[in-house]
Design a protein around this motif. Structure first.
Motif, mmCIF file in Angstrom:
data_model
loop_
_atom_site.group_PDB
_atom_site.id
_atom_site.type_symbol
_atom_site.label_atom_id
_atom_site.label_comp_id
_atom_site.label_asym_id
_atom_site.label_seq_id
_atom_site.Cartn_x
_atom_site.Cartn_y
_atom_site.Cartn_z
ATOM 1 N N PHE A 88 0.780 -1.117 0.011
ATOM 2 C CA PHE A 88 0.025 0.098 -0.077
ATOM 3 C C PHE A 88 0.550 1.175 0.075
ATOM 4 O O PHE A 88 0.566 2.080 -0.722
ATOM 5 C CB PHE A 88 -0.866 -0.096 1.269
ATOM 6 C CG PHE A 88 -1.705 1.323 1.416
ATOM 7 C CD1 PHE A 88 -2.553 1.699 0.234
ATOM 8 C CD2 PHE A 88 -1.265 1.976 2.330
ATOM 9 C CE1 PHE A 88 -3.133 3.014 0.495
ATOM 10 C CE2 PHE A 88 -2.039 3.398 2.455
ATOM 11 C CZ PHE A 88 -2.766 3.871 1.431
ATOM 12 N N ALA A 89 1.860 1.302 0.968
ATOM 13 C CA ALA A 89 2.683 2.563 0.865
ATOM 14 C C ALA A 89 3.254 2.563 -0.588
ATOM 15 O O ALA A 89 3.368 3.885 -0.977
ATOM 16 C CB ALA A 89 3.958 2.333 1.983
ATOM 17 N N ALA A 90 3.906 1.427 -1.168
ATOM 18 C CA ALA A 90 4.194 1.902 -2.443
ATOM 19 C C ALA A 90 3.327 2.384 -3.437
ATOM 20 O O ALA A 90 3.559 3.252 -4.221
ATOM 21 C CB ALA A 90 4.751 0.357 -3.092
ATOM 22 N N LEU A 91 2.049 1.845 -3.456
ATOM 23 C CA LEU A 91 1.211 2.239 -4.326
ATOM 24 C C LEU A 91 0.612 3.801 -4.085
ATOM 25 O O LEU A 91 0.190 4.424 -4.980
ATOM 26 C CB LEU A 91 -0.236 1.392 -4.306
ATOM 27 C CG LEU A 91 -0.103 -0.123 -4.718
ATOM 28 C CD1 LEU A 91 -1.259 -0.890 -4.424
ATOM 29 C CD2 LEU A 91 0.095 -0.141 -6.090
ATOM 30 N N ALA A 92 0.581 4.210 -2.831
ATOM 31 C CA ALA A 92 0.249 5.379 -2.437
ATOM 32 C C ALA A 92 1.438 6.587 -2.225
ATOM 33 O O ALA A 92 1.352 7.575 -2.026
ATOM 34 C CB ALA A 92 -0.730 5.384 -1.040
ATOM 35 N N ILE A 110 3.988 6.486 -0.412
ATOM 36 C CA ILE A 110 4.159 6.841 1.196
ATOM 37 C C ILE A 110 5.579 6.402 1.668
ATOM 38 O O ILE A 110 5.859 5.009 1.370
ATOM 39 C CB ILE A 110 3.252 6.246 2.091
ATOM 40 C CG1 ILE A 110 1.706 7.018 2.020
ATOM 41 C CG2 ILE A 110 3.326 6.588 3.533
ATOM 42 C CD1 ILE A 110 0.581 6.368 2.546
ATOM 43 N N PRO A 111 6.483 6.967 1.813
ATOM 44 C CA PRO A 111 7.818 6.619 2.178
ATOM 45 C C PRO A 111 7.875 5.850 3.738
ATOM 46 O O PRO A 111 7.245 6.487 4.643
ATOM 47 C CB PRO A 111 8.880 7.776 2.194
ATOM 48 C CG PRO A 111 8.009 8.976 2.142
ATOM 49 C CD PRO A 111 6.408 8.775 2.091
ATOM 50 N N LEU A 112 8.408 4.777 3.450
ATOM 51 C CA LEU A 112 8.656 4.136 4.882
ATOM 52 C C LEU A 112 10.140 3.501 5.140
ATOM 53 O O LEU A 112 10.634 3.198 4.030
ATOM 54 C CB LEU A 112 7.901 2.524 4.706
ATOM 55 C CG LEU A 112 6.480 2.712 4.805
ATOM 56 C CD1 LEU A 112 6.020 1.122 4.653
ATOM 57 C CD2 LEU A 112 5.836 3.084 5.952
ATOM 58 N N GLU A 113 10.531 3.516 6.384
ATOM 59 C CA GLU A 113 11.900 3.095 6.627
ATOM 60 C C GLU A 113 11.598 1.873 7.072
ATOM 61 O O GLU A 113 10.847 1.368 8.000
ATOM 62 C CB GLU A 113 12.404 3.836 7.845
ATOM 63 C CG GLU A 113 13.822 3.271 8.232
ATOM 64 C CD GLU A 113 14.059 3.957 9.798
ATOM 65 O OE1 GLU A 113 15.066 3.219 10.156
ATOM 66 O OE2 GLU A 113 13.620 5.182 10.058
ATOM 67 N N LYS A 173 -4.125 9.408 6.916
ATOM 68 C CA LYS A 173 -3.610 10.120 7.229
ATOM 69 C C LYS A 173 -2.645 10.764 6.167
ATOM 70 O O LYS A 173 -2.578 12.051 5.929
ATOM 71 C CB LYS A 173 -2.479 9.861 8.480
ATOM 72 C CG LYS A 173 -1.415 10.951 8.753
ATOM 73 C CD LYS A 173 -1.187 11.074 10.130
ATOM 74 C CE LYS A 173 -0.337 12.260 10.536
ATOM 75 N NZ LYS A 173 -0.002 12.256 12.169
ATOM 76 N N TYR A 174 -2.318 9.880 5.201
ATOM 77 C CA TYR A 174 -1.268 10.232 4.344
ATOM 78 C C TYR A 174 -1.775 10.217 2.637
ATOM 79 O O TYR A 174 -1.038 10.512 1.929
ATOM 80 C CB TYR A 174 0.056 9.364 4.235
ATOM 81 C CG TYR A 174 0.681 9.681 5.592
ATOM 82 C CD1 TYR A 174 1.292 11.100 5.860
ATOM 83 C CD2 TYR A 174 0.681 8.829 6.545
ATOM 84 C CE1 TYR A 174 2.192 11.281 6.852
ATOM 85 C CE2 TYR A 174 1.494 9.250 7.869
ATOM 86 C CZ TYR A 174 1.942 10.397 8.090
ATOM 87 O OH TYR A 174 2.754 10.512 9.148
ATOM 88 N N ALA A 175 -2.973 9.632 2.626
ATOM 89 C CA ALA A 175 -3.389 9.270 1.165
ATOM 90 C C ALA A 175 -4.978 9.691 0.649
ATOM 91 O O ALA A 175 -5.394 9.457 -0.387
ATOM 92 C CB ALA A 175 -3.376 7.791 0.863
#
Lengths: 197, 197
Positions: A18-22, A24-27, A75-77
Motif C-alpha cells: 500500500f505504501a508503494a502504491l500510495a 508513502i515513504p517507509l523506513e 493520514k497520508y493518502a
C-alpha cells in the motif's frame, strides 16, 4: 516512519504494497523472525502481542496490518484509498474483516503449514479456503475491485495471501476472476512485488 | 433500518448493543437459523456469504458485524463511537480485527462447540482463548476502554464473546480487569443485555 517488517510475511507486505502504491515513504526495519525478535523486548514493548508488522510514526505505535492500512490511508493518502463517508468506510471494513479472519485462517494459514512448517490443521485451512475463494470469485464477477469502484486498502489487505495461495498448495486455476483481479493489482502504478507474488 | 438478527448470536448482539447505547432505532427481523434461512434466498441475495447479521438501510446492504458497527457509528452517532481522525480510526480498527479473528476463533468458537454442537476443534479454541485473554487483561490494566479513553465500537465488537466466554467453558475468574470492563459496559446508559450476558 518505521515499519518493523519481515520480507516473507504477507501481513507485512500488505503495508509495504500500500505504501508503494500510495507513494508513502517507509523506513523498513527488518525483524529477525527466526530468532523470535518480535516475541521479546524491545519489540514486545511496542506490540505486546508479539506480532509484526508494527508501525511507528513518531509517537504513534500501531499493531495489526488492517489498522496500519487505515492509519496510513487516512493520514497520508486522502480519500482515494480509504474514504471518509460511512458507507464507503463500512464497505472497506467488510473486507478488512475478511482479511483478518477468513483469509488469515484460510490461504495464509495453509501457506504457514506448507512453507514454514507451522503445526496448524492443514485440512481446516483448505476447507476455509474452499469456502472463501468461491465467494470472492463470485464477487469479482461483478466488480473490478473489492470494496469500491476503485482500488482501496481492501484490495491491499486481501491481495497478498490470495496471490500467495499456491505456496499453501491452493491452486487459483478455477478462479479466473481472482486471477484477473490479481493482474489488475499488479498493473497499478507503483506496484511492489514480494517473493512468491 | 432493518437488522436480520438471531437473538443468541453474539455477532448480531454487537449491533443491537451498539444501537441501544447510541440510541439508534433498529427494526429487528428474526432469522430462522435452525431452518437455515440465512443460507437460502432471499437472504443470500442480501449476503451471499450466508451469514447474519445483515443490515439494510434503504439502498444500503451490509454484511459483517464490524462493518455494520462502522456504518452505524459514522452515519448516526457522530464522533463519539468511531472517530474521524486517522489515529483514532486505526486504534479502533486494531480491535475490530481482534474481534473478527482472535475473538471469533477463540471464545466465540468455543461457545459454538459447547452450546450449539459445532464440529470445531475445541482444544484449538481454548488455546486461542488462552493466548488472547491475557493480552486483553494486560491492556485493561492500563486502560478503562479498549481503543480510546471512552467507549467506542471497539468495545461493542469485543464485548459479546468475552461476556459469553463461560458458555464456551472459559472462566473469567483469572481476569479481573476484563470482569471490571464488562461491568463498566453493563453500566453504560442504554445498555442492552442478551441471554447469557
Amino acid at each position: 516512519m518505521k515499519l518493523y517488517d519481515l520480507s516473507l510475511s504477507g501481513n507485512c507486505y500488505k503495508v509495504r504494497l500500500f505504501a508503494a502504491l500510495a507513494g508513502i515513504p517507509l523506513e523498513i526495519a527488518g525483524v529477525d523472525f527466526l530468532a523470535g525478535e518480535h516475541k521479546k523486548p524491545p519489540l514486545t514493548d511496542l506490540n505486546p502481542w508479539g506480532e509484526i508488522p508494527i508501525l511507528v510514526d513518531e509517537a504513534v505505535v500501531l499493531r495489526d496490518s488492517q489498522a496500519i492500512l487505515v492509519y496510513l490511508a487516512a493520514k497520508y493518502a486522502g480519500e482515494n484509498w480509504f474514504p471518509s463517508d460511512p458507507l464507503g468506510q463500512a464497505s472497506v471494513v467488510q473486507w478488512l474483516s475478511t482479511a483478518a479472519n477468513e483469509i488469515q485462517n484460510g490461504p495464509c494459514a495453509a501457506r504457514l503449514v506448507d512453507k514454514f512448517g507451522y503445526a496448524i490443521d492443514k485440512a481446516q485451512t483448505l476447507q476455509r479456503s474452499a469456502r472463501i475463494l468461491p465467494l470472492i470469485e463470485s464477487h469479482l464477477a461483478k466488480h473490478q475491485w473489492l470494496a469500491l469502484e476503485r482500488p482501496t486498502i481492501a484490495d491491499c489487505a486481501v491481495f497478498p495471501y490470495l496471490a500467495l495461495a499456491p505456496e499453501g498448495g491452493i491452486s487459483l486455476a478455477d478462479y479466473p476472476n481472482i486471477q484477473q483481479w490479481i493482474s489488475r493489482i499488479k498493473a497499478l502504478p507503483g506496484f511492489l512485488a514480494m517473493p512468491g507474488v
